[in-house]
Enzyme design. Structure first.
Site, mmCIF file in Angstrom:
data_model
loop_
_atom_site.group_PDB
_atom_site.id
_atom_site.type_symbol
_atom_site.label_atom_id
_atom_site.label_comp_id
_atom_site.label_asym_id
_atom_site.label_seq_id
_atom_site.Cartn_x
_atom_site.Cartn_y
_atom_site.Cartn_z
ATOM 1 N N ASP A 197 -0.360 -0.629 -4.812
ATOM 2 C CA ASP A 197 -1.653 -0.078 -5.265
ATOM 3 C C ASP A 197 -1.553 1.309 -5.887
ATOM 4 O O ASP A 197 -2.409 1.711 -6.660
ATOM 5 C CB ASP A 197 -2.684 -0.078 -4.119
ATOM 6 N N ASN A 198 -0.519 2.042 -5.515
ATOM 7 C CA ASN A 198 -0.316 3.378 -6.106
ATOM 8 C C ASN A 198 1.058 3.875 -5.655
ATOM 9 O O ASN A 198 1.749 3.222 -4.879
ATOM 10 C CB ASN A 198 -1.429 4.367 -5.714
ATOM 11 N N ARG A 200 -7.686 -1.040 -6.080
ATOM 12 C CA ARG A 200 -8.034 -2.411 -5.660
ATOM 13 C C ARG A 200 -9.201 -2.959 -6.471
ATOM 14 O O ARG A 200 -9.224 -4.140 -6.845
ATOM 15 C CB ARG A 200 -8.396 -2.405 -4.168
ATOM 16 N N HIS A 250 1.576 2.300 4.030
ATOM 17 C CA HIS A 250 0.640 3.432 4.160
ATOM 18 C C HIS A 250 0.806 4.015 5.571
ATOM 19 O O HIS A 250 0.995 3.262 6.528
ATOM 20 C CB HIS A 250 -0.775 2.889 3.965
ATOM 21 N N SER A 267 -8.179 1.613 5.139
ATOM 22 C CA SER A 267 -6.836 2.130 5.408
ATOM 23 C C SER A 267 -6.574 2.203 6.907
ATOM 24 O O SER A 267 -7.501 2.383 7.709
ATOM 25 C CB SER A 267 -6.672 3.530 4.805
ATOM 26 N N ASP A 297 0.836 -1.206 0.000
ATOM 27 C CA ASP A 297 0.000 0.000 0.000
ATOM 28 C C ASP A 297 0.869 1.254 0.000
ATOM 29 O O ASP A 297 1.609 1.502 0.962
ATOM 30 C CB ASP A 297 -0.896 -0.031 1.252
ATOM 31 N N ASP A 298 0.794 2.015 -1.054
ATOM 32 C CA ASP A 298 1.546 3.275 -1.182
ATOM 33 C C ASP A 298 3.059 3.057 -1.275
ATOM 34 O O ASP A 298 3.842 3.946 -0.930
ATOM 35 C CB ASP A 298 1.257 4.235 -0.013
ATOM 36 N N CYS A 322 -6.180 4.483 -3.323
ATOM 37 C CA CYS A 322 -6.323 3.090 -2.869
ATOM 38 C C CYS A 322 -7.533 2.316 -3.402
ATOM 39 O O CYS A 322 -7.371 1.259 -4.017
ATOM 40 C CB CYS A 322 -6.378 3.059 -1.343
ATOM 41 N N LYS A 370 1.521 9.517 -5.245
ATOM 42 C CA LYS A 370 0.106 9.205 -4.991
ATOM 43 C C LYS A 370 -0.737 10.459 -5.217
ATOM 44 O O LYS A 370 -0.268 11.561 -4.913
ATOM 45 C CB LYS A 370 -0.021 8.748 -3.534
ATOM 46 N N LYS A 384 -5.504 -5.570 3.990
ATOM 47 C CA LYS A 384 -6.360 -4.411 3.697
ATOM 48 C C LYS A 384 -7.320 -4.739 2.554
ATOM 49 O O LYS A 384 -6.910 -5.265 1.522
ATOM 50 C CB LYS A 384 -5.466 -3.231 3.303
ATOM 51 N N HIS A 386 -10.604 -2.433 1.708
ATOM 52 C CA HIS A 386 -10.876 -1.079 1.205
ATOM 53 C C HIS A 386 -11.817 -1.019 0.001
ATOM 54 O O HIS A 386 -11.692 -0.155 -0.867
ATOM 55 C CB HIS A 386 -9.553 -0.343 0.882
HETATM 56 MG MG MG Z 1 -2.625 3.091 -1.439
#
Ligand code: MG
Length: 481
Positions: free
Chosen positions: A286-287, A74, A234, A149, A30-31, A70, A307, A124, A126
């Site tokens: 994811d980003n 997904r 994240h 998150s 994540d991130d 996010c 992001k 996660k 989300h």
């Molecule tokens: Mg993310």
């Protein structure tokens, strides 16, 4: 005799299926930015297990998440659809969100489950925390994790397990009345109910790893699909005692080194069970990195932005594919996207899916197995805020990328969105940092990309916006009123 023959044939078929169908593990960070792994150039974050995965498998250098935030990202990975089609494009889900990924969508988990796979989501989610939207409503047999998150709050009306562990002096009554007042106090779910609140975030990565290994051990004899979706890196950042303070990169690096350790533990579990040669492992993010948190955010390396932006740093992510003796090892600079994971998994598993709903997904398996050209020729970067939903911010075709808009951070500075006139044009093979605008020199390319985008925009049916309905006004914190 006939009955015996039939039984024998069915038995042989199911045995050959059991041997042939590969297990599939997707590890989703994540991130995590393009430049945050040592195999993608980070000088002080050490990721030996991911580096090994990359050297034994394929490391993709032009691989895109379908969104720079996010939830849409997904939704795209699990459906093979640009998020505008599922109405998950314009925001992220919060604890007050009444909806999520529409139940009508077909997820990769559902497609694999229909073909005999055991499925689990760990980590996660989300894509909606209410009944009807959780992983177990979307094709996963089981779920263990934080449903959104790790900087969010609790929905006080959530279901609570009989064996719940309340921490920090929390009680059911307190949670029901004021649990939502505390930032970063998030619930840990098993299937559909809370088993710990607030969850001990320092233990998340290690507990996700344990849960994953337990699932692997349990289903080693049947094909399985594990979606391991880490909450880290994240913000807020947490690492377990064994990793905290150990990385030269600070707490941010600690979280990634722990995730790397987790990758090593999962690979060891595959080996211990004798199934490492029959398992496809995919690692991606994811980003891009969240640079609004300065040193607590990651790095997009040589790419511009982060992001929240449709620049390369916002959406180009590390992507590693591993399956011994099946994937031709190498560094791949072809185009690929998290959108393609859907059809690629089915392709690698040799599952025929003639009525696929994954309209935006390309099967990358020929590139994985033979290093042939990627079937993906274009990639569209959509807005997650203004201008109106469905607007394409930028497009990539081959080496060229045209930016029609330059974005600010959606929802925080929407006024910073500007329409580029003239359009910005970059040759990303030669200029991955998007520094040199070539639109004056190549007006015909700009025009071609504009036409391509307009045609694609016009062809897309926008799904109903999933972010409009709120469960209750009073569970929303003051800052979100
Ligand atoms: Mg993310």
């Amino acid at each position: 005799m006939k009955l015996f023959l039939c039984t024998f044939i069915i038995l042989c078929h199911s045995l050959s299926f059991a041997q042939k169908a590969p297990n599939i593990i997707i590890i989703f960070a994540d991130d995590l930015g393009y430049g945050d792994l040592s195999c993608y150039g980070h000088p002080t974050i050490h990721t030996p297990n991911l580096d090994k995965l990359a050297s034994e498998g394929q490391k993709w250098t032009q691989f895109y998440s379908a969104s720079h935030i996010c939830s849409p990202s997904r939704a795209a990975l699990l459906t093979g659809l640009y998020p505008v089609r599922t109405g998950t494009d314009s925001h992220v889900f919060f604890e007050w969100s009444a909806q999520g990924l529409p139940p009508s969508t077909t997820t990769l988990a559902e497609a694999l489950k229909a073909n005999g796979y055991k499925t689990a989501c760990v980590g996660k989610w989300h894509l909606g925390h209410l009944d009807g939207y959780l992983p177990t409503d979307h094709g996963f047999d089981e779920y263990f994790g934080v449903p959104y998150s790790n900087d969010m709050r609790v929905d006080p009306k959530m279901k609570v397990s009989e064996n719940v562990l309340f921490r920090e002096g929390m009680t059911l009554k307190k949670m029901r009345t004021r649990g939502n007042k505390v930032d970063n106090w998030v619930p840990l779910f098993e299937n559909k109910s809370i088993i710990e609140y607030p969850c001990d975030q320092k233990t998340l990565t290690s507990r996700y790893t344990e849960a994953s290994i337990s699932f692997i051990n349990q289903h080693k004899d049947s094909p399985f699909f594990l979606f391991l979706s880490h909450n880290m890196p994240h913000i807020p950042l947490f690492a377990s005692q064994a990793f905290e303070g150990k990385s030269k990169r600070g707490l941010y690096g600690d979280t990634i080194e722990e995730m790397d350790y987790s990758v090593g533990a999962i690979l060891a579990a595959l080996k211990d069970n004798g199934i490492d040669n029959n398992t496809l492992v995919i690692f991606t993010s994811d980003n891009g990195p969240d640079l609004t948190y300065n040193q607590n955010g990651g790095s997009a390396g040589l790419l511009k932005g982060s992001k929240f932006y449709a620049t390369e740093g916002g959406q180009r992510v590390p992507a590693i594919f591993w399956w011994p003796n099946q994937i031709e090892p190498g560094v791949i600079s072809e185009l690929g996207s998290t959108l393609d994971i859907f059809e690629t998994c089915l392709g690698m598993a040799e599952i025929k899916n003639p009525n696929s709903t994954a309209l935006d997904s390309f099967d990358l398996s020929p590139t994985l197995t033979e290093q042939s050209e990627s079937p993906r020729e274009n990639f569209f970067y959509f807005s997650s805020s203004t201008p109106p939903r469905g607007t394409i911010y930028a497009v990539r075709q081959g080496s060229w990328k045209a930016h029609f808009y330059t974005s600010g951070i959606p929802h925080y500075e929407p006024s910073a969105v500007t329409q580029n006139d003239p359009v910005l044009l970059y040759n990303l093979d030669q200029d991955p940092g998007e520094n040199y605008n070539l639109s004056d020199q190549y007006p015909e390319i700009t025009e071609r990309l504009q036409k391509l985008s307009h045609e694609f925009e016009a062809s897309i049916h926008l799904g109903p916006n999933q972010f409009l309905k709120k469960i209750s006004e009073q569970v929303r914190p003051e800052w979100a009123q």
